[in-house]
Design a protein around this motif. Structure first.
Motif, PDB file in Angstrom:
ATOM      1  N   TYR A   3     106.256  17.677 -53.426  1.00 18.55           N
ATOM      2  CA  TYR A   3     105.415  16.485 -53.445  1.00 18.55           C
ATOM      3  C   TYR A   3     106.124  15.369 -54.195  1.00 18.55           C
ATOM      4  O   TYR A   3     106.462  15.511 -55.369  1.00 18.55           O
ATOM      5  CB  TYR A   3     104.058  16.790 -54.073  1.00 18.55           C
ATOM      6  N   PRO A   4     106.340  14.232 -53.539  1.00 12.60           N
ATOM      7  CA  PRO A   4     107.038  13.115 -54.192  1.00 12.60           C
ATOM      8  C   PRO A   4     106.185  12.493 -55.300  1.00 12.60           C
ATOM      9  O   PRO A   4     104.954  12.588 -55.284  1.00 12.60           O
ATOM     10  CB  PRO A   4     107.279  12.116 -53.062  1.00 12.60           C
ATOM     11  N   PRO A   5     106.860  11.861 -56.277  1.00  9.65           N
ATOM     12  CA  PRO A   5     106.124  11.190 -57.357  1.00  9.65           C
ATOM     13  C   PRO A   5     105.128  10.171 -56.795  1.00  9.65           C
ATOM     14  O   PRO A   5     105.376   9.549 -55.765  1.00  9.65           O
ATOM     15  CB  PRO A   5     107.223  10.477 -58.149  1.00  9.65           C
ATOM     16  N   ASN A   6     104.025  10.040 -57.465  1.00  6.91           N
ATOM     17  CA  ASN A   6     102.975   9.071 -57.130  1.00  6.91           C
ATOM     18  C   ASN A   6     102.296   9.326 -55.779  1.00  6.91           C
ATOM     19  O   ASN A   6     101.633   8.442 -55.257  1.00  6.91           O
ATOM     20  CB  ASN A   6     103.527   7.637 -57.170  1.00  6.91           C
ATOM     21  N   SER A   7     102.475  10.519 -55.210  1.00  3.11           N
ATOM     22  CA  SER A   7     101.790  10.814 -53.948  1.00  3.11           C
ATOM     23  C   SER A   7     100.385  11.339 -54.243  1.00  3.11           C
ATOM     24  O   SER A   7     100.109  11.879 -55.317  1.00  3.11           O
ATOM     25  CB  SER A   7     102.569  11.841 -53.138  1.00  3.11           C
ATOM     26  N   LYS A   8      99.495  11.171 -53.290  1.00  2.36           N
ATOM     27  CA  LYS A   8      98.111  11.628 -53.443  1.00  2.36           C
ATOM     28  C   LYS A   8      98.064  13.150 -53.626  1.00  2.36           C
ATOM     29  O   LYS A   8      97.315  13.653 -54.469  1.00  2.36           O
ATOM     30  CB  LYS A   8      97.281  11.192 -52.223  1.00  2.36           C
ATOM     31  N   ASN A   9      98.879  13.887 -52.850  1.00  2.00           N
ATOM     32  CA  ASN A   9      98.885  15.349 -52.971  1.00  2.00           C
ATOM     33  C   ASN A   9      99.346  15.799 -54.348  1.00  2.00           C
ATOM     34  O   ASN A   9      98.810  16.751 -54.909  1.00  2.00           O
ATOM     35  CB  ASN A   9      99.750  15.984 -51.889  1.00  2.00           C
ATOM     36  N   LEU A  10     100.345  15.125 -54.918  1.00  2.00           N
ATOM     37  CA  LEU A  10     100.808  15.482 -56.254  1.00  2.00           C
ATOM     38  C   LEU A  10      99.718  15.199 -57.285  1.00  2.00           C
ATOM     39  O   LEU A  10      99.489  15.998 -58.192  1.00  2.00           O
ATOM     40  CB  LEU A  10     102.089  14.734 -56.620  1.00  2.00           C
ATOM     41  N   GLU A  11      99.024  14.107 -57.117  1.00  5.83           N
ATOM     42  CA  GLU A  11      97.924  13.771 -58.023  1.00  5.83           C
ATOM     43  C   GLU A  11      96.842  14.847 -57.981  1.00  5.83           C
ATOM     44  O   GLU A  11      96.319  15.263 -59.019  1.00  5.83           O
ATOM     45  CB  GLU A  11      97.333  12.419 -57.629  1.00  5.83           C
ATOM     46  N   ILE A  12      96.534  15.326 -56.784  1.00  8.61           N
ATOM     47  CA  ILE A  12      95.530  16.388 -56.639  1.00  8.61           C
ATOM     48  C   ILE A  12      96.038  17.669 -57.287  1.00  8.61           C
ATOM     49  O   ILE A  12      95.322  18.317 -58.060  1.00  8.61           O
ATOM     50  CB  ILE A  12      95.190  16.620 -55.151  1.00  8.61           C
ATOM     51  N   LEU A  13      97.289  18.058 -56.988  1.00  4.97           N
ATOM     52  CA  LEU A  13      97.872  19.279 -57.554  1.00  4.97           C
ATOM     53  C   LEU A  13      97.870  19.224 -59.077  1.00  4.97           C
ATOM     54  O   LEU A  13      97.550  20.208 -59.741  1.00  4.97           O
ATOM     55  CB  LEU A  13      99.293  19.492 -57.026  1.00  4.97           C
ATOM     56  N   ASN A  14      98.207  18.084 -59.645  1.00  2.00           N
ATOM     57  CA  ASN A  14      98.258  17.932 -61.104  1.00  2.00           C
ATOM     58  C   ASN A  14      96.901  18.090 -61.770  1.00  2.00           C
ATOM     59  O   ASN A  14      96.832  18.295 -62.988  1.00  2.00           O
ATOM     60  CB  ASN A  14      98.854  16.582 -61.493  1.00  2.00           C
ATOM     61  N   SER A  15      95.832  18.004 -61.007  1.00  2.00           N
ATOM     62  CA  SER A  15      94.498  18.178 -61.583  1.00  2.00           C
ATOM     63  C   SER A  15      94.084  19.647 -61.671  1.00  2.00           C
ATOM     64  O   SER A  15      93.090  19.969 -62.312  1.00  2.00           O
ATOM     65  CB  SER A  15      93.456  17.398 -60.776  1.00  2.00           C
ATOM     66  N   PHE A  16      94.848  20.554 -61.069  1.00  2.00           N
ATOM     67  CA  PHE A  16      94.512  21.980 -61.070  1.00  2.00           C
ATOM     68  C   PHE A  16      94.967  22.616 -62.375  1.00  2.00           C
ATOM     69  O   PHE A  16      96.093  22.390 -62.831  1.00  2.00           O
ATOM     70  CB  PHE A  16      95.152  22.704 -59.902  1.00  2.00           C
ATOM     71  N   THR A  17      94.102  23.415 -62.957  1.00  2.00           N
ATOM     72  CA  THR A  17      94.432  24.094 -64.215  1.00  2.00           C
ATOM     73  C   THR A  17      94.083  25.575 -64.132  1.00  2.00           C
ATOM     74  O   THR A  17      93.272  25.993 -63.295  1.00  2.00           O
ATOM     75  CB  THR A  17      93.668  23.482 -65.406  1.00  2.00           C
ATOM     76  N   VAL A  18      94.699  26.345 -65.019  1.00  2.00           N
ATOM     77  CA  VAL A  18      94.386  27.770 -65.126  1.00  2.00           C
ATOM     78  C   VAL A  18      94.587  28.200 -66.577  1.00  2.00           C
ATOM     79  O   VAL A  18      95.483  27.710 -67.266  1.00  2.00           O
ATOM     80  CB  VAL A  18      95.239  28.627 -64.149  1.00  2.00           C
ATOM     81  N   VAL A  19      93.704  29.086 -67.029  1.00  3.96           N
ATOM     82  CA  VAL A  19      93.785  29.675 -68.360  1.00  3.96           C
ATOM     83  C   VAL A  19      93.880  31.182 -68.181  1.00  3.96           C
ATOM     84  O   VAL A  19      93.038  31.786 -67.508  1.00  3.96           O
ATOM     85  CB  VAL A  19      92.545  29.313 -69.216  1.00  3.96           C
ATOM     86  N   PHE A  20      94.909  31.785 -68.772  1.00  3.81           N
ATOM     87  CA  PHE A  20      95.107  33.231 -68.730  1.00  3.81           C
ATOM     88  C   PHE A  20      94.587  33.820 -70.035  1.00  3.81           C
ATOM     89  O   PHE A  20      95.055  33.465 -71.109  1.00  3.81           O
ATOM     90  CB  PHE A  20      96.596  33.568 -68.563  1.00  3.81           C
ATOM     91  N   ASN A  21      93.619  34.694 -69.934  1.00  2.00           N
ATOM     92  CA  ASN A  21      93.029  35.318 -71.118  1.00  2.00           C
ATOM     93  C   ASN A  21      93.739  36.622 -71.450  1.00  2.00           C
ATOM     94  O   ASN A  21      94.275  37.295 -70.562  1.00  2.00           O
ATOM     95  CB  ASN A  21      91.536  35.577 -70.886  1.00  2.00           C
ATOM     96  N   GLU A  22      93.737  36.994 -72.730  1.00  2.00           N
ATOM     97  CA  GLU A  22      94.428  38.206 -73.167  1.00  2.00           C
ATOM     98  C   GLU A  22      93.843  39.476 -72.576  1.00  2.00           C
ATOM     99  O   GLU A  22      94.519  40.500 -72.527  1.00  2.00           O
ATOM    100  CB  GLU A  22      94.434  38.292 -74.698  1.00  2.00           C
TER     101      GLU A  22
END
Length: 156
Positions: free
Chosen positions: A56-75
């Motif tokens: 995904y190129p910089p400043n693209s809509k898809n990159l912006e969407i991807l950057n909003s995804f998060t994950v937390v790994f619990n012990e």
């Protein structure tokens, strides 16, 4: 006798340093991980892979969407994350000996995932290997020629 002492002196560092295994809990459970980008042309065996290309190129809509995804790994081996407005849960495990990783029972809050959300979940499901530290994590499928990169988000 001098040769024996010299030989032992030369081998000592090899005996004590060996291969260091990752501390998977230090890596994975170090905070909230945010998706950075996906890459192709990855040479997994090189420490510094300068030939991979961001999907995904910089400043693209898809990159912006991807950057909003998060994950937390619990012990305890569970994980939880967000796909924008949707949430997901699942289980994770990692083996520091071969740096293998597995994400299972990924369950989004909505059954009708599409677009970037669906792709992100598929990339997690297909991940078989990891590399990185408590700040940057790359997850690759069996082929290890592509990966998704995550970074730890520090909320102040």
């Amino acid at each position: 006798m001098k040769r024996l002492i010299y030989f032992i002196f030369m081998l000592a560092p090899l005996l004590f340093c060996g291969c260091q295994e990752d501390d998977v809990f230090e890596i994975f459970t170090s905070g909230t991980w945010r998706a950075v980008n996906c890459y192709t042309g990855v040479d997994w065996d090189k420490t510094y892979d300068n030939h991979s290309k961001a999907i995904y190129p910089p400043n693209s809509k898809n990159l912006e969407i991807l950057n909003s995804f998060t994950v937390v790994f619990n012990e305890d081996g569970t994980l939880e994350g967000s796909l924008g407005t949707q949430r997901f849960t699942g289980k994770w495990s990692a083996d520091p000996k071969d740096r293998s990783v597995s994400f299972t029972q990924l369950s989004p809050s909505s059954d009708n995932l599409s677009g970037m959300s669906k792709e992100f979940i598929q990339r997690l499901e297909n991940a078989r290997y990891y590399r990185g530290d408590s700040k940057t994590l790359q997850l690759a499928p069996e082929s290890r020629t592509s990966c998704i990169q995550l970074t730890t988000r520090h909320d102040n």
